[in-house]
Design an enzyme around this catalytic site. Structure first.
Site, PDB file in Angstrom:
ATOM      1  N   LYS A  33       0.822  -1.220   0.000  1.00 53.01           N
ATOM      2  CA  LYS A  33       0.000   0.000   0.000  1.00 53.01           C
ATOM      3  C   LYS A  33       0.856   1.269   0.000  1.00 53.01           C
ATOM      4  O   LYS A  33       0.498   2.250  -0.639  1.00 53.01           O
ATOM      5  CB  LYS A  33      -0.960   0.000   1.178  1.00 53.01           C
ATOM      6  N   THR A  34       1.980   1.239   0.729  1.00 50.93           N
ATOM      7  CA  THR A  34       2.853   2.415   0.748  1.00 50.93           C
ATOM      8  C   THR A  34       3.397   2.681  -0.651  1.00 50.93           C
ATOM      9  O   THR A  34       3.481   3.832  -1.102  1.00 50.93           O
ATOM     10  CB  THR A  34       4.012   2.206   1.738  1.00 50.93           C
ATOM     11  N   ASP A 220      -3.978   7.481   4.511  1.00 58.14           N
ATOM     12  CA  ASP A 220      -3.450   6.152   4.796  1.00 58.14           C
ATOM     13  C   ASP A 220      -4.122   5.598   6.060  1.00 58.14           C
ATOM     14  O   ASP A 220      -4.546   6.366   6.927  1.00 58.14           O
ATOM     15  CB  ASP A 220      -1.932   6.254   5.004  1.00 58.14           C
ATOM     16  N   GLU A 221      -4.223   4.268   6.153  1.00 60.09           N
ATOM     17  CA  GLU A 221      -4.777   3.594   7.340  1.00 60.09           C
ATOM     18  C   GLU A 221      -6.155   4.157   7.704  1.00 60.09           C
ATOM     19  O   GLU A 221      -6.435   4.484   8.861  1.00 60.09           O
ATOM     20  CB  GLU A 221      -3.815   3.746   8.535  1.00 60.09           C
ATOM     21  N   GLN A 251      -7.383  -4.863   9.764  1.00 59.02           N
ATOM     22  CA  GLN A 251      -6.344  -4.366  10.663  1.00 59.02           C
ATOM     23  C   GLN A 251      -6.847  -3.193  11.508  1.00 59.02           C
ATOM     24  O   GLN A 251      -6.050  -2.380  11.992  1.00 59.02           O
ATOM     25  CB  GLN A 251      -5.104  -3.960   9.864  1.00 59.02           C
ATOM     26  N   ARG A 603       2.877  -9.822  10.561  1.00 58.10           N
ATOM     27  CA  ARG A 603       4.148  -9.099  10.683  1.00 58.10           C
ATOM     28  C   ARG A 603       5.316  -9.990  10.239  1.00 58.10           C
ATOM     29  O   ARG A 603       6.408  -9.507   9.989  1.00 58.10           O
ATOM     30  CB  ARG A 603       4.418  -8.668  12.128  1.00 58.10           C
TER      31      ARG A 603
END
Length: 756
Positions: A33-34, A220-221, A251, A603
Site C-alpha cells: 500500500k505504501t 493512509d490507514e 487491521q 508481521r
C-alpha cells in the site's frame, strides 16, 4: 499513464492511476500500500494532474510520512516532493492552526500539551473543584474528556449525556480544562483535530480556502480514523470529492482510542460513485503464514470480503510452542533466537517478540537477559518523556509561549529559587488578574504582592535570561543559542552535582536534546524553535525505531502494526489474555481481538512462532490457562509443534460458542485441560499437593464447595472448581471460568454459589 507505473502489478496500477473522484483501496497486509500511495502521488505530479501543494497526504505516524516522502522524492525529485502537504493528522492540522488559529483566539505559538501536562492540569482543576482523586482517578477523568473530544462532544454535550457519577465529574472538569487551556494559549492532542473542525465550521471562508488548495486528498490507514478525522476529511473533500483512502478493515485494532471501523465499512455509502480497488497479493509472508492469517480473519463476520494470496515460497510450518509457564515460554523463545542466529546466520534485529499486554514483557526480558541477547522495548519511557528533557523543553516553551502555565509551573523552582506553593499561587493570581501568562509578569515581578526580596531577585534573574534569549532568537544559530540558554540557567551544573551514574545519564540526555536541536536547525528549512517544539510534541513510540540497531524488538501487538520482521513470536495465546479478558464479552470486541491476532501473524516474513503457557503468574498468583480459541480457528494443516508433529484440534469449548450444560459437557471432555492438570502434578508443582479425591469443603451458608462442582461468581459467571487447598481463612479454590480462564479465589471472600 506514467512509465514508472509499469513497476506495479495490475491492481496496484489501477489504484495508482485512478486520480479523479473518490477511491477506496482495500490493501491487505503486505500488499504494497505504501508503494501504491507514493506511486499514485508521483503519477499525479508527473502527469500534471496537480501541483505539489494541491496534494494532501495524511498518515498516522511520522515514520510513514517520512518514508513516503522519501520514496516520492526518489521517483520525481526532492524539489517537487517537498511541496506536498504530507504528515500525520496532528502535524498537518497543527500547521493549519498556526496559520489560522488566531480566528479562534490562539496565538500562532500555542503550546501542545502532552499527557503529562494534561495530567498536571487536570489534577489541579480537580483539587480546585474538590473532586476526590481516589474516588475518581485523574486518568479516568482524562480518558473521558479525550473520548468526548473524539466524539466531537463539547463540555455541554458531555454534561447533557452524563449518567454515571464519573461522567458528571468529568463534565465539570472538562469545562474548566478548556478554559485554562485557552488561557495558557495551549491545546492538547485531541484539540489538534477538534479545533480545525470548529475553525472550518465557524469560518466557511477558511474552509473554502483549504478546499480550493487541497484538490486531491489521500488518507493512509483509513480504518484507524476516529469521528474527528473522518469529519475533517469529509469537510475538505466536499467540494472536489477527489478523496482516496487506503486501508484494511482486517487491521482495525484501535477502537479503544476512538477509531471507528464503520468509517471504512461505510465509505461507499458516503461516496456512492466511489471506485473500489482490492490489493490482495501479499509480498511479505510465506504461503503458510498467509494461510494461517487468512483462516483466522475469515471467522469475523463484519468485514470487507477479500482473499490474500502470494507468489512467495511455501515456507516453514508455523511452530506452536506449548509452554509450562511464562518463564518456560521466555527461555524457549530466547533459545530459538540463539539457534537461528547460529544455524541460519540471522541477526538480533531480524526478530520481534509481540505480546498482548505490556506486563508480559518482564518474563520475556528475563529470558533474553539470561543468554545475553540485546533487545529494545518499544513503548517504554521515550526520550522526550524523561524528566530532565521535559524540564528543558518547558524552558523552551516559555520562550515562545509565555502564557503556558504548566511549563511555567514546571520550571519556576527548578533549579531551586525558593518559590514554594504560596509564592506560586500569588504569581498566578496576579497573572489572572492582569489577564497575562505567569511568565509574562516576570518583568513586573515587583508588582506582585507578598513575595520576599530573595524571591523577587531570583525571578528577575530568570526573566533576564529568558528575555535576552528571546531577543536573540531571530538572528542567532538556534543550537548555539539554546546551548547558551541552558548553561545560563545552570541546568547542566544542577544535574552534575549528583555525582552518580544516573546523574551523568541525565546530563547526557540534556546534551543529546541540544544536539537534536542543532541537527534540526541544520537540516530543516523551517528551523524555528516553534517548529522543533511541534515536532517533539507529536513524536510517537515507533518513530524512533532504528532498523539499523542490532537488537531484538519487543512490543505490544498494537504497536507492531505497519512493521515487519523476518521472524516473529506471538506470545500468550491464552483465553483471558489473548483474547483479552473482557474482549470476548461482545462480538465486536472479540472481532477486534481477532483482527489484532491477524495483525500479529502478518508481521512475519519468513518464520512465525505462536506460544501459550499452561500456567501464568497473574494478579499475584499462579493461574491455569487454556489455549486461545484463535489457535483452534487457524488452519492447523500449516502448524506443527516443536517436535514437528501436527497440532491436534482440541475443540476448546471456549471457541464453540456454547453455553449452559453443553459448556460443562465440553469442559469435562476437554483433553487439554485435564492433561495439563496431570502434567502439573507429575512435575511436583505446588498444585500437586491437591488431593483430587478429597473433598475440601467451605461452608458459606449456601452450599458446600468442593473439587469438581460448578459454581457461579458475580463477576466471572459460571465456572468449575478444579482444586482446593489451604485451611481456614486461607482456603483457596482454583476455578475455571468460561471466557476468563482459571482464577485462584480466596473462598472466604469469593461468595461462590454452587449451581446444578
Amino acid at each position: 499513464m506514467s512509465q514508472f507505473l509499469s513497476q506495479l502489478n495490475e491492481r496496484q496500477q489501477e489504484a495508482a492511476s485512478t486520480v479523479h473522484g473518490p477511491v477506496m483501496i482495500i490493501a491487505g497486509a503486505g500488499s504494497g500500500k505504501t508503494r501504491v500511495l507514493t506511486y499514485r502521488a508521483a503519477h499525479m505530479l508527473a502527469e500534471r494532474h496537480a501541483a505539489p501543494w494541491q496534494i494532501l497526504m495524511l498518515t498516522f505516524t511520522n515514520k510513514a510520512a517520512k518514508e513516503m516522502k522519501n520514496r516520492i522524492a526518489s521517483i520525481i525529485g526532492e524539489q517537487v516532493a517537498s511541496g506536498i502537504w504530507m504528515g500525520t493528522f496532528h502535524s498537518i492540522f497543527a500547521r493549519i492552526l498556526r496559520m489560522d488559529g488566531d480566528k479562534l483566539g490562539y496565538d500562532r505559538n500555542f503550546s501542545i500539551y502532552d499527557t503529562d501536562d494534561q495530567e498536571s492540569l487536570v489534577k489541579k482543576i480537580m483539587a480546585d473543584l474538590q473532586i476526590n482523586t481516589q474516588q475518581f482517578p485523574v486518568k479516568q477523568i482524562m480518558s473521558k474528556i479525550s473520548a468526548s473530544k473524539n466524539r466531537l462532544w463539547y463540555p455541554a454535550d458531555l454534561d447533557k449525556y452524563a449518567v454515571h457519577p464519573a461522567d458528571i465529574k468529568a463534565a465539570l472538569v472538562y469545562k474548566d480544562y478548556q478554559v485554562r487551556l485557552k488561557a495558557s494559549n495551549a491545546m492538547d492532542f485531541d484539540d489538534l483535530l477538534m479545533k480545525p473542525i470548529e475553525l472550518f465550521t465557524k469560518f466557511p471562508d477558511v474552509l473554502k480556502k483549504y478546499q480550493n488548495q487541497f484538490k486531491y486528498i489521500m488518507i493512509d490507514e483509513y480504518q484507524d480514523t476516529n469521528k474527528a478525522q473522518y469529519t475533517i476529511a469529509k469537510l475538505l473533500a466536499a467540494s472536489s470529492r477527489n478523496i482516496a483512502v487506503v486501508g484494511d478493515d482486517a487491521q482495525s485494532i484501535y477502537s479503544w482510542r476512538g477509531a471507528d471501523i464503520q468509517n471504512i465499512l461505510d465509505f461507499e455509502k458516503d461516496y456512492p460513485e466511489a471506485r473500489v480497488v482490492r490489493l490482495e497479493q501479499n509480498y511479505r509472508s510465506t504461503k503458510k503464514i498467509l494461510a494461517v492469517a487468512d483462516s483466522v480473519i475469515k471467522v469475523n463476520k463484519e468485514q470487507i470480503p477479500k482473499t490474500l494470496w502470494t507468489d512467495n515460497d511455501e515456507g516453514d510450518y508455523v511452530t506452536l510452542l506449548e509452554c509450562d509457564s511464562e518463564r518456560d515460554e521466555s527461555m524457549r523463545i530466547a533459545n530459538y533466537i540463539q539457534q537461528y542466529k547460529i544455524t541460519k546466520g540471522m541477526h538480533n534485529k531480524d526478530f520481534a517478540i509481540l505480546y498482548r499486554t505490556n506486563a508480559q514483557s518482564r518474563a520475556l526480558e528475563d529470558g533474553l537477559r539470561r543468554i545475553a541477547v540485546p533487545y529494545i522495548i518499544i513503548g517504554g519511557i521515550q526520550f522526550y518523556k524523561r524528566k530532565e528533557v521535559k524540564d528543558v523543553l518547558a524552558y523552551l516553551k516559555i520562550l515562545v509561549n509565555p502564557r503556558d502555565t504548566e511549563s511555567f509551573r514546571r520550571i519556576v523552582n527548578y533549579p531551586a529559587r525558593n518559590i514554594g506553593d504560596v509564592a506560586l499561587s500569588k504569581i498566578e493570581e496576579y497573572a489572572h488578574q492582569t489577564q497575562k501568562g505567569p511568565a509574562e509578569i516576570l518583568s513586573v515581578i515587583d508588582m506582585v504582592p507578598g513575595l520576599t526580596a530573595r524571591q523577587r531577585s531570583a525571578l528577575q534573574e530568570l526573566n533576564r535570561v529568558v528575555e535576552e534569549t528571546k531577543a536573540n532568537l531571530p538572528n542567532s544559530p538556534l543550537g548555539l543559542l539554546i546551548r547558551t540558554y541552558v548553561e545560563e540557567l545552570h541546568l547542566i551544573s544542577e544535574l552534575s552535582q549528583e555525582q552518580t551514574q544516573e546523574g551523568r545519564n541525565r546530563v547526557e540526555n540534556v546534551q543529546e536534546l541540544i544536539n537534536a536541536i542543532e541537527e534540526f536547525s541544520s537540516t530543516k528549512a523551517d528551523a524555528s524553535l516553534e517548529a522543533f517544539l511541534q515536532d517533539v510534541s507529536l513524536v510517537a513510540d515507533t518513530d524512533n525505531l532504528d532498523g539499523d540497531k542490532n537488537v531484538v524488538t519487543l512490543m505490544t501487538l498494537h504497536a507492531a502494526k505497519g512493521l515487519e520482521f523476518p521472524v516473529v513470536f506471538v506470545c500468550g495465546l491464552e483465553e483471558g489474555l489473548f483474547p483479552f479478558s473482557g474482549g470476548a464479552d461482545k462480538e465486536s470486541n472479540l472481532e477486534e481481538e481477532r483482527r489484532l491476532c491477524y495483525v500479529g501473524i502478518t508481521r512475519a516474513e519468513q518464520k512465525l512462532f505462536l506460544s501459550h503457557a499452561k500456567t501464568r503468574f497473574r494478579f499475584g498468583s499462579t493461574e491455569y490457562s487454556v489455549r486461545s480459541r484463535f489457535i483452534d480457528e487457524m488452519d492447523l494443516t500449516h502448524i506443527k509443534n516443536e517436535g514437528q508433529a501436527p497440532v491436534e484440534m482440541r475443540n476448546s469449548f471456549a471457541s464453540k460458542g456454547l453455553d449452559g450444560d453443553a459448556l460443562h459437557q465440553y469442559a469435562e471432555k476437554d483433553p487439554y485441560y485435564w492433561r495439563d492438570e496431570k502434567y502439573v502434578q507429575a512435575k511436583g508443582s505446588p498444585a500437586s499437593k491437591v488431593n483430587k479425591e478429597r473433598a475440601v469443603i467451605y461452608d458459606d451458608g449456601v452450599a458446600d464447595i468442593k473439587n469438581g462442582v460448578y459454581v457461579e461468581h458475580s463477576k466471572f459467571g459460571r465456572g468449575k472448581v478444579t482444586s482446593i487447598d489451604g485451611v481456614g481463612d486461607n482456603r483457596k479454590a482454583v476455578v475455571f471460568f468460561v471466557g476468563h480462564g482459571a482464577k485462584t479465589l480466596v473462598l472466604k471472600f469469593a461468595n461462590l454459589k454452587v449451581v446444578k
